[in-house]
Design a protein around this motif. Structure first.
Motif, PDB file in Angstrom:
ATOM      1  N   LEU A 163       0.964  -1.632  -0.519  1.00  0.00           N
ATOM      2  CA  LEU A 163       0.136   0.025   0.292  1.00  0.00           C
ATOM      3  C   LEU A 163       1.216   0.933  -0.179  1.00  0.00           C
ATOM      4  O   LEU A 163       2.323   1.488   0.765  1.00  0.00           O
ATOM      5  CB  LEU A 163      -0.641  -0.071   1.354  1.00  0.00           C
ATOM      6  CG  LEU A 163      -1.872  -1.415   1.874  1.00  0.00           C
ATOM      7  CD1 LEU A 163      -2.655  -0.629   2.694  1.00  0.00           C
ATOM      8  CD2 LEU A 163      -2.888  -1.362   0.307  1.00  0.00           C
ATOM      9  N   LEU A 164       0.697   2.237  -0.724  1.00  0.00           N
ATOM     10  CA  LEU A 164       1.185   3.653  -0.336  1.00  0.00           C
ATOM     11  C   LEU A 164       1.168   4.170   0.776  1.00  0.00           C
ATOM     12  O   LEU A 164       0.421   3.965   1.568  1.00  0.00           O
ATOM     13  CB  LEU A 164       0.179   4.030  -0.864  1.00  0.00           C
ATOM     14  CG  LEU A 164       0.133   4.857  -3.047  1.00  0.00           C
ATOM     15  CD1 LEU A 164      -0.626   5.107  -2.983  1.00  0.00           C
ATOM     16  CD2 LEU A 164       1.720   4.187  -3.560  1.00  0.00           C
ATOM     17  N   PRO A 165       2.216   5.131   1.626  1.00  0.00           N
ATOM     18  CA  PRO A 165       2.249   5.504   2.582  1.00  0.00           C
ATOM     19  C   PRO A 165       1.456   6.198   2.900  1.00  0.00           C
ATOM     20  O   PRO A 165       0.746   6.678   2.101  1.00  0.00           O
ATOM     21  CB  PRO A 165       3.927   6.276   2.283  1.00  0.00           C
ATOM     22  CG  PRO A 165       4.508   5.729   1.400  1.00  0.00           C
ATOM     23  CD  PRO A 165       3.487   5.192   0.179  1.00  0.00           C
ATOM     24  N   VAL A 166       1.181   6.333   3.954  1.00  0.00           N
ATOM     25  CA  VAL A 166      -0.081   7.414   4.611  1.00  0.00           C
ATOM     26  C   VAL A 166       0.153   8.892   4.406  1.00  0.00           C
ATOM     27  O   VAL A 166       1.366   8.881   4.863  1.00  0.00           O
ATOM     28  CB  VAL A 166      -0.145   6.862   6.413  1.00  0.00           C
ATOM     29  CG1 VAL A 166      -1.292   8.030   6.729  1.00  0.00           C
ATOM     30  CG2 VAL A 166      -0.489   5.688   6.568  1.00  0.00           C
ATOM     31  N   ARG A 167       0.049   9.618   3.742  1.00  0.00           N
ATOM     32  CA  ARG A 167      -1.267  10.869   3.516  1.00  0.00           C
ATOM     33  C   ARG A 167      -1.417  11.749   4.720  1.00  0.00           C
ATOM     34  O   ARG A 167      -2.396  11.809   4.880  1.00  0.00           O
ATOM     35  CB  ARG A 167      -1.015  11.696   1.935  1.00  0.00           C
ATOM     36  CG  ARG A 167      -0.200  10.042   0.962  1.00  0.00           C
ATOM     37  CD  ARG A 167      -0.538  10.742  -0.495  1.00  0.00           C
ATOM     38  NE  ARG A 167      -0.402   9.358  -1.123  1.00  0.00           N
ATOM     39  CZ  ARG A 167      -0.060   9.428  -3.009  1.00  0.00           C
ATOM     40  NH1 ARG A 167      -1.337  10.691  -2.764  1.00  0.00           N
ATOM     41  NH2 ARG A 167       0.564   9.129  -3.729  1.00  0.00           N
ATOM     42  N   TRP A 391      -7.187   2.224  -0.903  1.00  0.00           N
ATOM     43  CA  TRP A 391      -6.722   2.337   0.345  1.00  0.00           C
ATOM     44  C   TRP A 391      -5.818   4.550  -0.363  1.00  0.00           C
ATOM     45  O   TRP A 391      -6.081   5.196   0.443  1.00  0.00           O
ATOM     46  CB  TRP A 391      -5.345   1.548   0.492  1.00  0.00           C
ATOM     47  CG  TRP A 391      -4.213   2.504   1.465  1.00  0.00           C
ATOM     48  CD1 TRP A 391      -3.578   2.690   1.382  1.00  0.00           C
ATOM     49  CD2 TRP A 391      -4.662   2.529   2.918  1.00  0.00           C
ATOM     50  NE1 TRP A 391      -2.235   3.417   2.561  1.00  0.00           N
ATOM     51  CE2 TRP A 391      -3.355   3.292   3.488  1.00  0.00           C
ATOM     52  CE3 TRP A 391      -5.833   2.762   3.997  1.00  0.00           C
ATOM     53  CZ2 TRP A 391      -3.114   3.768   5.136  1.00  0.00           C
ATOM     54  CZ3 TRP A 391      -5.514   2.180   5.553  1.00  0.00           C
ATOM     55  CH2 TRP A 391      -4.683   3.512   5.791  1.00  0.00           C
ATOM     56  N   GLU A 392      -5.708   4.786  -1.696  1.00  0.00           N
ATOM     57  CA  GLU A 392      -5.450   5.602  -1.930  1.00  0.00           C
ATOM     58  C   GLU A 392      -6.157   6.719  -1.981  1.00  0.00           C
ATOM     59  O   GLU A 392      -5.954   7.682  -1.677  1.00  0.00           O
ATOM     60  CB  GLU A 392      -4.574   5.370  -3.655  1.00  0.00           C
ATOM     61  CG  GLU A 392      -3.738   6.598  -4.278  1.00  0.00           C
ATOM     62  CD  GLU A 392      -3.372   6.320  -5.856  1.00  0.00           C
ATOM     63  OE1 GLU A 392      -2.970   7.297  -6.246  1.00  0.00           O
ATOM     64  OE2 GLU A 392      -3.895   4.766  -6.090  1.00  0.00           O
ATOM     65  N   GLN A 393      -7.696   5.775  -2.594  1.00  0.00           N
ATOM     66  CA  GLN A 393      -8.554   7.171  -2.296  1.00  0.00           C
ATOM     67  C   GLN A 393      -8.285   7.847  -0.933  1.00  0.00           C
ATOM     68  O   GLN A 393      -8.913   8.454  -0.759  1.00  0.00           O
ATOM     69  CB  GLN A 393      -9.844   6.388  -3.049  1.00  0.00           C
ATOM     70  CG  GLN A 393     -10.016   5.853  -4.081  1.00  0.00           C
ATOM     71  CD  GLN A 393     -11.119   5.183  -4.773  1.00  0.00           C
ATOM     72  OE1 GLN A 393     -11.847   5.880  -4.389  1.00  0.00           O
ATOM     73  NE2 GLN A 393     -11.120   4.570  -5.844  1.00  0.00           N
ATOM     74  N   LEU A 394      -8.377   6.850   0.311  1.00  0.00           N
ATOM     75  CA  LEU A 394      -9.155   7.486   1.691  1.00  0.00           C
ATOM     76  C   LEU A 394      -7.432   8.489   2.093  1.00  0.00           C
ATOM     77  O   LEU A 394      -7.625   9.335   2.672  1.00  0.00           O
ATOM     78  CB  LEU A 394      -8.962   5.760   2.267  1.00  0.00           C
ATOM     79  CG  LEU A 394      -9.833   5.094   2.347  1.00  0.00           C
ATOM     80  CD1 LEU A 394     -10.159   4.468   3.395  1.00  0.00           C
ATOM     81  CD2 LEU A 394     -11.285   5.741   2.414  1.00  0.00           C
ATOM     82  N   THR A 395      -6.340   7.646   1.234  1.00  0.00           N
ATOM     83  CA  THR A 395      -5.380   8.230   1.956  1.00  0.00           C
ATOM     84  C   THR A 395      -5.435  10.261   1.623  1.00  0.00           C
ATOM     85  O   THR A 395      -5.447  10.852   2.296  1.00  0.00           O
ATOM     86  CB  THR A 395      -4.071   7.645   1.806  1.00  0.00           C
ATOM     87  OG1 THR A 395      -4.090   7.686   0.875  1.00  0.00           O
ATOM     88  CG2 THR A 395      -4.111   6.339   3.227  1.00  0.00           C
ATOM     89  N   VAL A 396      -5.247   9.263  -0.125  1.00  0.00           N
ATOM     90  CA  VAL A 396      -5.410  10.844  -1.030  1.00  0.00           C
ATOM     91  C   VAL A 396      -6.606  11.880  -0.293  1.00  0.00           C
ATOM     92  O   VAL A 396      -5.738  13.831   0.172  1.00  0.00           O
ATOM     93  CB  VAL A 396      -5.423  10.758  -2.085  1.00  0.00           C
ATOM     94  CG1 VAL A 396      -5.527  12.648  -2.795  1.00  0.00           C
ATOM     95  CG2 VAL A 396      -4.159   9.970  -2.966  1.00  0.00           C
ATOM     96  N   ALA A 397      -7.183  11.360  -0.181  1.00  0.00           N
ATOM     97  CA  ALA A 397      -8.947  12.304   0.334  1.00  0.00           C
ATOM     98  C   ALA A 397      -8.199  13.358   1.809  1.00  0.00           C
ATOM     99  O   ALA A 397      -8.299  14.573   1.946  1.00  0.00           O
ATOM    100  CB  ALA A 397      -9.930  11.885   0.465  1.00  0.00           C
ATOM    101  N   ARG A 398      -7.798  12.233   3.077  1.00  0.00           N
ATOM    102  CA  ARG A 398      -7.792  12.549   3.889  1.00  0.00           C
ATOM    103  C   ARG A 398      -6.575  13.607   3.863  1.00  0.00           C
ATOM    104  O   ARG A 398      -6.259  14.918   4.752  1.00  0.00           O
ATOM    105  CB  ARG A 398      -6.960  11.528   4.456  1.00  0.00           C
ATOM    106  CG  ARG A 398      -7.175  11.715   6.590  1.00  0.00           C
ATOM    107  CD  ARG A 398      -6.436  10.487   7.109  1.00  0.00           C
ATOM    108  NE  ARG A 398      -6.527  10.337   8.339  1.00  0.00           N
ATOM    109  CZ  ARG A 398      -6.115  11.882   8.970  1.00  0.00           C
ATOM    110  NH1 ARG A 398      -5.290  12.426   8.622  1.00  0.00           N
ATOM    111  NH2 ARG A 398      -6.839  11.879  10.971  1.00  0.00           N
ATOM    112  N   ALA A 399      -5.413  13.650   3.502  1.00  0.00           N
ATOM    113  CA  ALA A 399      -4.568  14.139   2.567  1.00  0.00           C
ATOM    114  C   ALA A 399      -4.811  15.671   2.321  1.00  0.00           C
ATOM    115  O   ALA A 399      -4.320  17.477   3.066  1.00  0.00           O
ATOM    116  CB  ALA A 399      -2.895  14.252   1.964  1.00  0.00           C
TER     117      ALA A 399
END
Length: 402
Positions: A163-167, A391-399
Protein backbone atom coordinates in the motif's frame (compact mmCIF):
# COMPACT_ATOMS: atom_id res chain seq x y z
CA UNK A 1 -10.25 -57.39 14.91
CA UNK A 2 -9.20 -57.75 11.30
CA UNK A 3 -11.17 -59.53 8.60
CA UNK A 4 -8.94 -62.56 9.10
CA UNK A 5 -9.70 -62.56 12.82
CA UNK A 6 -13.44 -62.35 12.21
CA UNK A 7 -13.21 -65.26 9.77
CA UNK A 8 -11.35 -67.29 12.39
CA UNK A 9 -14.04 -66.60 15.00
CA UNK A 10 -16.89 -67.39 12.61
CA UNK A 11 -15.27 -70.57 11.40
CA UNK A 12 -14.41 -71.64 14.95
CA UNK A 13 -18.00 -71.19 16.14
CA UNK A 14 -19.32 -73.16 13.18
CA UNK A 15 -16.84 -76.01 13.62
CA UNK A 16 -17.42 -76.19 17.36
CA UNK A 17 -21.20 -76.39 16.90
CA UNK A 18 -20.79 -79.08 14.22
CA UNK A 19 -18.49 -81.08 16.50
CA UNK A 20 -21.00 -80.94 19.36
CA UNK A 21 -23.88 -82.00 17.06
CA UNK A 22 -21.93 -84.86 15.55
CA UNK A 23 -20.38 -85.85 18.84
CA UNK A 24 -16.86 -85.35 17.52
CA UNK A 25 -14.97 -83.90 20.49
CA UNK A 26 -11.73 -83.34 18.56
CA UNK A 27 -13.60 -81.24 16.03
CA UNK A 28 -15.14 -79.23 18.87
CA UNK A 29 -11.67 -78.59 20.31
CA UNK A 30 -10.43 -77.32 16.95
CA UNK A 31 -13.36 -74.92 16.74
CA UNK A 32 -12.71 -73.67 20.28
CA UNK A 33 -9.05 -73.11 19.39
CA UNK A 34 -10.03 -71.05 16.36
CA UNK A 35 -12.27 -68.88 18.59
CA UNK A 36 -9.67 -68.44 21.35
CA UNK A 37 -6.77 -67.65 19.00
CA UNK A 38 -8.03 -64.16 17.98
CA UNK A 39 -8.68 -63.38 21.64
CA UNK A 40 -5.10 -64.28 22.52
CA UNK A 41 -3.87 -62.24 19.54
CA UNK A 42 -5.77 -59.20 20.81
CA UNK A 43 -3.86 -59.47 24.09
CA UNK A 44 -0.58 -59.50 22.18
CA UNK A 45 -1.55 -56.36 20.27
CA UNK A 46 -2.20 -54.57 23.60
CA UNK A 47 1.48 -54.42 24.43
CA UNK A 48 2.65 -50.83 25.01
CA UNK A 49 4.20 -48.81 22.21
CA UNK A 50 7.46 -47.28 23.45
CA UNK A 51 7.99 -44.50 20.93
CA UNK A 52 8.78 -40.82 21.26
CA UNK A 53 8.19 -38.33 18.47
CA UNK A 54 9.79 -34.93 17.99
CA UNK A 55 8.39 -32.80 15.19
CA UNK A 56 10.02 -29.82 13.50
CA UNK A 57 8.59 -27.52 10.84
CA UNK A 58 10.58 -25.58 8.30
CA UNK A 59 9.37 -22.91 8.14
CA UNK A 60 6.85 -22.73 10.98
CA UNK A 61 5.12 -19.70 9.45
CA UNK A 62 4.12 -19.71 5.80
CA UNK A 63 1.98 -17.54 3.53
CA UNK A 64 -1.20 -18.85 1.95
CA UNK A 65 -0.33 -21.42 -0.75
CA UNK A 66 3.16 -21.77 0.75
CA UNK A 67 4.88 -25.06 1.60
CA UNK A 68 6.32 -26.33 4.86
CA UNK A 69 8.52 -29.38 5.36
CA UNK A 70 7.67 -31.48 8.41
CA UNK A 71 10.35 -33.71 9.91
CA UNK A 72 9.44 -36.39 12.47
CA UNK A 73 12.20 -37.90 14.59
CA UNK A 74 10.89 -41.22 15.91
CA UNK A 75 12.83 -42.77 18.79
CA UNK A 76 12.43 -46.19 20.39
CA UNK A 77 12.41 -45.81 24.19
CA UNK A 78 11.61 -49.43 24.92
CA UNK A 79 13.94 -52.23 25.97
CA UNK A 80 13.37 -54.35 22.88
CA UNK A 81 13.41 -53.76 19.16
CA UNK A 82 10.18 -52.20 17.94
CA UNK A 83 8.23 -53.94 15.16
CA UNK A 84 7.69 -52.56 11.68
CA UNK A 85 4.84 -50.08 12.06
CA UNK A 86 2.55 -48.12 9.81
CA UNK A 87 1.93 -44.56 10.92
CA UNK A 88 -0.60 -41.91 10.00
CA UNK A 89 0.06 -38.28 10.83
CA UNK A 90 -2.83 -36.21 12.13
CA UNK A 91 -3.44 -33.04 10.11
CA UNK A 92 -5.91 -30.21 10.22
CA UNK A 93 -8.42 -30.43 7.39
CA UNK A 94 -6.99 -27.31 5.72
CA UNK A 95 -3.59 -29.00 5.26
CA UNK A 96 -4.86 -31.76 3.00
CA UNK A 97 -4.78 -35.56 3.20
CA UNK A 98 -3.08 -37.29 6.09
CA UNK A 99 0.33 -38.68 5.13
CA UNK A 100 1.01 -42.38 5.70
CA UNK A 101 4.46 -43.26 7.01
CA UNK A 102 6.33 -46.54 7.34
CA UNK A 103 8.30 -46.71 10.59
CA UNK A 104 11.12 -49.26 10.33
CA UNK A 105 12.24 -51.57 13.12
CA UNK A 106 14.17 -49.59 15.70
CA UNK A 107 16.61 -50.97 18.24
CA UNK A 108 16.66 -49.66 21.78
CA UNK A 109 17.36 -45.88 21.81
CA UNK A 110 17.61 -45.84 18.03
CA UNK A 111 15.90 -43.01 16.19
CA UNK A 112 14.90 -42.39 12.59
CA UNK A 113 13.89 -39.19 10.79
CA UNK A 114 10.83 -39.23 8.52
CA UNK A 115 9.57 -36.30 6.47
CA UNK A 116 6.74 -35.02 4.34
CA UNK A 117 5.48 -31.68 2.95
CA UNK A 118 2.25 -29.80 3.63
CA UNK A 119 0.55 -26.92 1.88
CA UNK A 120 -2.42 -24.80 2.90
CA UNK A 121 -4.80 -22.59 0.98
CA UNK A 122 -6.47 -21.47 4.20
CA UNK A 123 -5.21 -18.90 6.70
CA UNK A 124 -5.04 -19.97 10.35
CA UNK A 125 -3.19 -21.78 13.12
CA UNK A 126 -3.31 -25.41 11.98
CA UNK A 127 -2.50 -28.40 14.19
CA UNK A 128 -0.11 -31.11 13.02
CA UNK A 129 -0.13 -34.36 14.98
CA UNK A 130 -0.35 -36.58 16.87
CA UNK A 131 1.18 -39.50 15.03
CA UNK A 132 -1.00 -42.63 15.10
CA UNK A 133 0.65 -46.01 14.63
CA UNK A 134 -1.11 -49.26 13.82
CA UNK A 135 -0.02 -52.22 15.99
CA UNK A 136 -0.78 -55.75 14.72
CA UNK A 137 -0.36 -59.14 16.34
CA UNK A 138 2.02 -61.67 14.71
CA UNK A 139 -0.89 -63.57 13.15
CA UNK A 140 -2.61 -60.53 11.64
CA UNK A 141 -5.85 -61.27 13.46
CA UNK A 142 -6.20 -57.98 15.35
CA UNK A 143 -5.00 -54.42 14.94
CA UNK A 144 -4.88 -51.41 17.27
CA UNK A 145 -4.41 -47.71 16.56
CA UNK A 146 -2.15 -45.98 19.12
CA UNK A 147 -1.64 -42.20 19.26
CA UNK A 148 1.90 -41.11 20.12
CA UNK A 149 1.67 -37.82 22.08
CA UNK A 150 3.04 -34.66 20.53
CA UNK A 151 1.57 -31.88 18.38
CA UNK A 152 2.87 -28.83 16.56
CA UNK A 153 1.21 -25.78 15.06
CA UNK A 154 1.71 -24.41 11.58
CA UNK A 155 0.83 -20.73 11.18
CA UNK A 156 -0.54 -19.81 7.76
CA UNK A 157 -0.33 -16.05 7.53
CA UNK A 158 -2.98 -13.81 5.96
CA UNK A 159 -2.29 -12.25 2.60
CA UNK A 160 -0.84 -8.74 2.52
CA UNK A 161 -0.66 -6.35 -0.40
CA UNK A 162 1.65 -3.34 -0.75
CA UNK A 163 0.00 0.00 0.00
CA UNK A 164 1.02 3.60 -0.51
CA UNK A 165 2.44 5.37 2.55
CA UNK A 166 0.00 7.21 4.76
CA UNK A 167 -0.51 10.76 3.55
CA UNK A 168 -1.56 13.72 5.60
CA UNK A 169 -1.06 11.93 8.92
CA UNK A 170 1.53 13.89 10.83
CA UNK A 171 2.72 13.12 14.30
CA UNK A 172 0.33 15.78 15.50
CA UNK A 173 -2.70 13.90 14.22
CA UNK A 174 -5.05 12.84 16.92
CA UNK A 175 -3.63 15.10 19.60
CA UNK A 176 0.01 14.02 19.28
CA UNK A 177 3.06 16.20 18.79
CA UNK A 178 6.09 15.75 16.59
CA UNK A 179 8.24 15.45 19.67
CA UNK A 180 7.89 15.49 23.42
CA UNK A 181 10.05 18.35 24.65
CA UNK A 182 11.06 18.20 28.28
CA UNK A 183 9.63 20.89 30.50
CA UNK A 184 12.06 23.71 31.26
CA UNK A 185 13.56 23.67 34.71
CA UNK A 186 14.54 27.30 34.90
CA UNK A 187 13.54 28.98 31.68
CA UNK A 188 13.51 28.29 27.99
CA UNK A 189 17.27 27.76 27.79
CA UNK A 190 17.00 24.74 30.07
CA UNK A 191 14.67 22.72 27.82
CA UNK A 192 16.06 19.22 27.42
CA UNK A 193 18.45 19.18 30.38
CA UNK A 194 18.50 17.04 33.52
CA UNK A 195 20.74 16.28 36.46
CA UNK A 196 23.98 14.42 35.82
CA UNK A 197 23.89 10.67 36.46
CA UNK A 198 26.85 8.36 36.87
CA UNK A 199 27.82 7.06 33.45
CA UNK A 200 26.65 10.10 31.46
CA UNK A 201 29.00 11.37 28.77
CA UNK A 202 30.88 14.40 30.15
CA UNK A 203 30.75 16.01 26.72
CA UNK A 204 27.00 16.44 27.18
CA UNK A 205 27.31 18.69 30.23
CA UNK A 206 25.23 21.85 29.82
CA UNK A 207 27.50 24.46 31.39
CA UNK A 208 25.00 27.33 31.46
CA UNK A 209 22.45 25.29 33.41
CA UNK A 210 25.20 23.92 35.64
CA UNK A 211 26.35 27.45 36.54
CA UNK A 212 22.80 28.63 37.21
CA UNK A 213 21.66 25.71 39.37
CA UNK A 214 24.90 24.79 41.08
CA UNK A 215 24.31 21.14 40.08
CA UNK A 216 25.92 19.31 37.19
CA UNK A 217 23.36 19.24 34.36
CA UNK A 218 23.56 17.37 31.05
CA UNK A 219 21.73 17.77 27.78
CA UNK A 220 19.03 15.22 27.07
CA UNK A 221 18.06 14.53 23.49
CA UNK A 222 14.42 14.95 22.71
CA UNK A 223 12.70 11.66 22.06
CA UNK A 224 10.05 11.81 19.34
CA UNK A 225 6.67 10.43 20.28
CA UNK A 226 5.52 7.57 18.07
CA UNK A 227 2.37 8.20 16.13
CA UNK A 228 -0.52 6.07 17.31
CA UNK A 229 -3.03 4.16 15.22
CA UNK A 230 -5.97 1.89 15.93
CA UNK A 231 -6.93 -0.76 13.38
CA UNK A 232 -10.47 -2.08 13.88
CA UNK A 233 -11.46 -5.35 12.23
CA UNK A 234 -15.14 -6.25 12.20
CA UNK A 235 -15.12 -10.01 12.80
CA UNK A 236 -18.87 -10.43 13.30
CA UNK A 237 -20.13 -13.24 11.10
CA UNK A 238 -23.47 -11.47 10.59
CA UNK A 239 -21.90 -8.66 8.54
CA UNK A 240 -19.94 -10.89 6.15
CA UNK A 241 -20.87 -13.13 3.25
CA UNK A 242 -19.17 -15.57 0.93
CA UNK A 243 -16.83 -18.42 1.77
CA UNK A 244 -13.12 -19.06 1.55
CA UNK A 245 -10.68 -16.64 0.03
CA UNK A 246 -13.43 -15.14 -2.13
CA UNK A 247 -15.59 -14.15 0.82
CA UNK A 248 -15.81 -10.75 2.44
CA UNK A 249 -14.30 -11.92 5.73
CA UNK A 250 -11.01 -12.95 4.15
CA UNK A 251 -10.99 -9.67 2.21
CA UNK A 252 -11.37 -7.80 5.50
CA UNK A 253 -8.56 -9.77 7.17
CA UNK A 254 -6.27 -9.09 4.20
CA UNK A 255 -7.10 -5.40 4.40
CA UNK A 256 -6.44 -5.24 8.16
CA UNK A 257 -3.17 -7.16 7.78
CA UNK A 258 -1.95 -4.94 4.92
CA UNK A 259 -2.82 -1.69 6.72
CA UNK A 260 -1.25 -2.92 9.96
CA UNK A 261 1.96 -3.95 8.19
CA UNK A 262 2.15 -0.53 6.51
CA UNK A 263 1.61 1.39 9.74
CA UNK A 264 4.20 -0.65 11.62
CA UNK A 265 6.68 -0.09 8.81
CA UNK A 266 6.07 3.64 9.20
CA UNK A 267 6.81 3.34 12.92
CA UNK A 268 3.29 3.82 14.22
CA UNK A 269 2.33 2.41 17.59
CA UNK A 270 -0.42 0.14 16.30
CA UNK A 271 -3.35 -1.13 18.35
CA UNK A 272 -5.62 -3.89 17.00
CA UNK A 273 -9.23 -4.31 18.05
CA UNK A 274 -11.85 -6.86 17.00
CA UNK A 275 -15.53 -5.96 17.02
CA UNK A 276 -16.33 -9.08 19.05
CA UNK A 277 -13.96 -8.42 21.96
CA UNK A 278 -13.95 -5.93 24.81
CA UNK A 279 -11.59 -3.13 25.70
CA UNK A 280 -9.34 -5.43 27.69
CA UNK A 281 -8.59 -7.43 24.53
CA UNK A 282 -7.19 -4.56 22.45
CA UNK A 283 -3.72 -5.66 21.35
CA UNK A 284 -0.65 -3.45 21.12
CA UNK A 285 1.33 -4.97 18.26
CA UNK A 286 5.10 -5.19 18.65
CA UNK A 287 6.07 -5.89 15.05
CA UNK A 288 4.76 -7.21 11.75
CA UNK A 289 5.32 -10.86 12.71
CA UNK A 290 3.29 -10.38 15.87
CA UNK A 291 0.51 -8.69 13.91
CA UNK A 292 0.28 -11.37 11.23
CA UNK A 293 0.35 -14.18 13.81
CA UNK A 294 -2.60 -12.60 15.60
CA UNK A 295 -4.57 -11.99 12.43
CA UNK A 296 -3.88 -15.53 11.22
CA UNK A 297 -5.97 -16.85 14.12
CA UNK A 298 -8.98 -14.55 13.66
CA UNK A 299 -12.23 -16.34 12.87
CA UNK A 300 -15.81 -15.06 12.41
CA UNK A 301 -17.62 -14.45 15.69
CA UNK A 302 -21.26 -14.91 16.64
CA UNK A 303 -21.23 -11.52 18.37
CA UNK A 304 -24.02 -9.39 16.87
CA UNK A 305 -23.62 -6.01 18.54
CA UNK A 306 -20.91 -3.47 17.75
CA UNK A 307 -20.74 -2.02 21.28
CA UNK A 308 -17.24 -3.45 21.81
CA UNK A 309 -16.11 -1.40 18.82
CA UNK A 310 -17.40 1.76 20.48
CA UNK A 311 -15.65 0.83 23.74
CA UNK A 312 -12.33 0.34 21.94
CA UNK A 313 -12.63 3.72 20.21
CA UNK A 314 -13.42 5.39 23.54
CA UNK A 315 -10.43 3.77 25.23
CA UNK A 316 -8.12 4.74 22.38
CA UNK A 317 -9.30 8.36 22.51
CA UNK A 318 -8.80 8.56 26.29
CA UNK A 319 -5.15 7.59 25.91
CA UNK A 320 -4.29 10.26 23.35
CA UNK A 321 -6.11 9.14 20.24
CA UNK A 322 -4.50 8.97 16.84
CA UNK A 323 -5.26 7.57 13.43
CA UNK A 324 -8.23 5.16 13.24
CA UNK A 325 -8.60 2.73 10.34
CA UNK A 326 -11.67 0.50 10.41
CA UNK A 327 -12.54 -2.43 8.15
CA UNK A 328 -16.16 -2.98 9.08
CA UNK A 329 -19.48 -4.29 7.89
CA UNK A 330 -22.69 -2.35 7.58
CA UNK A 331 -23.89 -0.83 10.85
CA UNK A 332 -27.36 0.05 11.97
CA UNK A 333 -28.16 3.57 13.15
CA UNK A 334 -27.77 2.52 16.81
CA UNK A 335 -24.15 1.48 16.12
CA UNK A 336 -23.06 3.76 13.26
CA UNK A 337 -23.75 7.02 15.05
CA UNK A 338 -21.76 6.18 18.21
CA UNK A 339 -18.86 4.89 16.10
CA UNK A 340 -18.85 8.04 13.95
CA UNK A 341 -18.80 10.24 17.06
CA UNK A 342 -15.75 8.50 18.59
CA UNK A 343 -13.15 9.44 15.93
CA UNK A 344 -13.50 12.67 14.01
CA UNK A 345 -10.83 11.82 11.45
CA UNK A 346 -11.18 8.08 10.99
CA UNK A 347 -10.93 6.12 7.75
CA UNK A 348 -13.28 3.24 7.06
CA UNK A 349 -13.69 0.51 4.46
CA UNK A 350 -17.32 -0.64 4.70
CA UNK A 351 -18.04 -4.15 3.40
CA UNK A 352 -21.08 -4.41 1.14
CA UNK A 353 -22.42 -7.74 2.41
CA UNK A 354 -25.20 -7.77 -0.17
CA UNK A 355 -22.63 -7.52 -2.98
CA UNK A 356 -20.85 -10.66 -1.72
CA UNK A 357 -24.01 -12.72 -2.15
CA UNK A 358 -25.93 -12.32 1.11
CA UNK A 359 -29.45 -11.10 1.67
CA UNK A 360 -29.75 -7.37 2.04
CA UNK A 361 -29.47 -6.10 5.59
CA UNK A 362 -28.16 -2.81 6.86
CA UNK A 363 -26.93 -0.78 3.91
CA UNK A 364 -23.18 -0.31 3.49
CA UNK A 365 -23.81 2.95 1.60
CA UNK A 366 -25.92 4.28 4.47
CA UNK A 367 -23.23 3.30 6.96
CA UNK A 368 -20.60 5.15 4.92
CA UNK A 369 -22.82 8.24 4.82
CA UNK A 370 -23.38 8.17 8.59
CA UNK A 371 -19.65 7.91 9.20
CA UNK A 372 -19.00 10.77 6.77
CA UNK A 373 -21.37 12.99 8.76
CA UNK A 374 -19.15 12.36 11.77
CA UNK A 375 -16.02 13.45 9.92
CA UNK A 376 -14.84 10.05 8.70
CA UNK A 377 -13.53 9.30 5.25
CA UNK A 378 -15.24 6.08 4.17
CA UNK A 379 -15.58 3.93 1.06
CA UNK A 380 -17.84 0.98 0.28
CA UNK A 381 -16.13 -2.31 -0.61
CA UNK A 382 -17.72 -4.47 -3.29
CA UNK A 383 -16.59 -7.75 -4.89
CA UNK A 384 -13.67 -7.17 -7.22
CA UNK A 385 -12.50 -3.95 -5.54
CA UNK A 386 -8.74 -3.73 -5.15
CA UNK A 387 -7.42 -2.71 -1.76
CA UNK A 388 -4.48 -0.58 -3.04
CA UNK A 389 -6.85 1.58 -5.11
CA UNK A 390 -9.29 2.04 -2.22
CA UNK A 391 -6.46 2.85 0.17
CA UNK A 392 -5.07 5.45 -2.19
CA UNK A 393 -8.46 7.11 -2.40
CA UNK A 394 -8.76 7.19 1.39
CA UNK A 395 -5.32 8.57 2.11
CA UNK A 396 -5.25 11.12 -0.74
CA UNK A 397 -8.63 12.48 0.33
CA UNK A 398 -7.44 12.63 3.92
CA UNK A 399 -4.29 14.48 2.96
CA UNK A 400 -6.31 17.05 1.00
CA UNK A 401 -8.73 17.53 3.87
CA UNK A 402 -5.88 17.77 6.38
Amino acid sequence: MTLRGRVFVGAGVGIAVAGMVLGLHDLTRVGALLVVLPLLASLLSRRPVSLEVERSLSPARIPIDGHADVTLTVRNTGRTTSPLLRGEEGLAYALGDRPHLLIPRLRRDEERALGYRVRSHVRGHHTIGPLSVRVNDPFGLTTRLVAVPGESALVVLPRTVPLLPVRGVTAGSGGESASSPRMALHGEDDIGVREYRIGDDLRRIHWRSTARTGETMVRQDEEPTRRRALVVLDDRASVHAGTGNGGSFEWAVTAAASVTALLLAERFEVHLSLASTGVGRVLVLDNVDHALDRLAAVQPSDQASAHHMVEALDEFARHGGGLVVAVIGALGAQDAEPVAARAAHGMALVIDRDGFGADAGDSAELTAQRLALGGWRSLVVRPGDQLPRLWEQLTVARAVRG
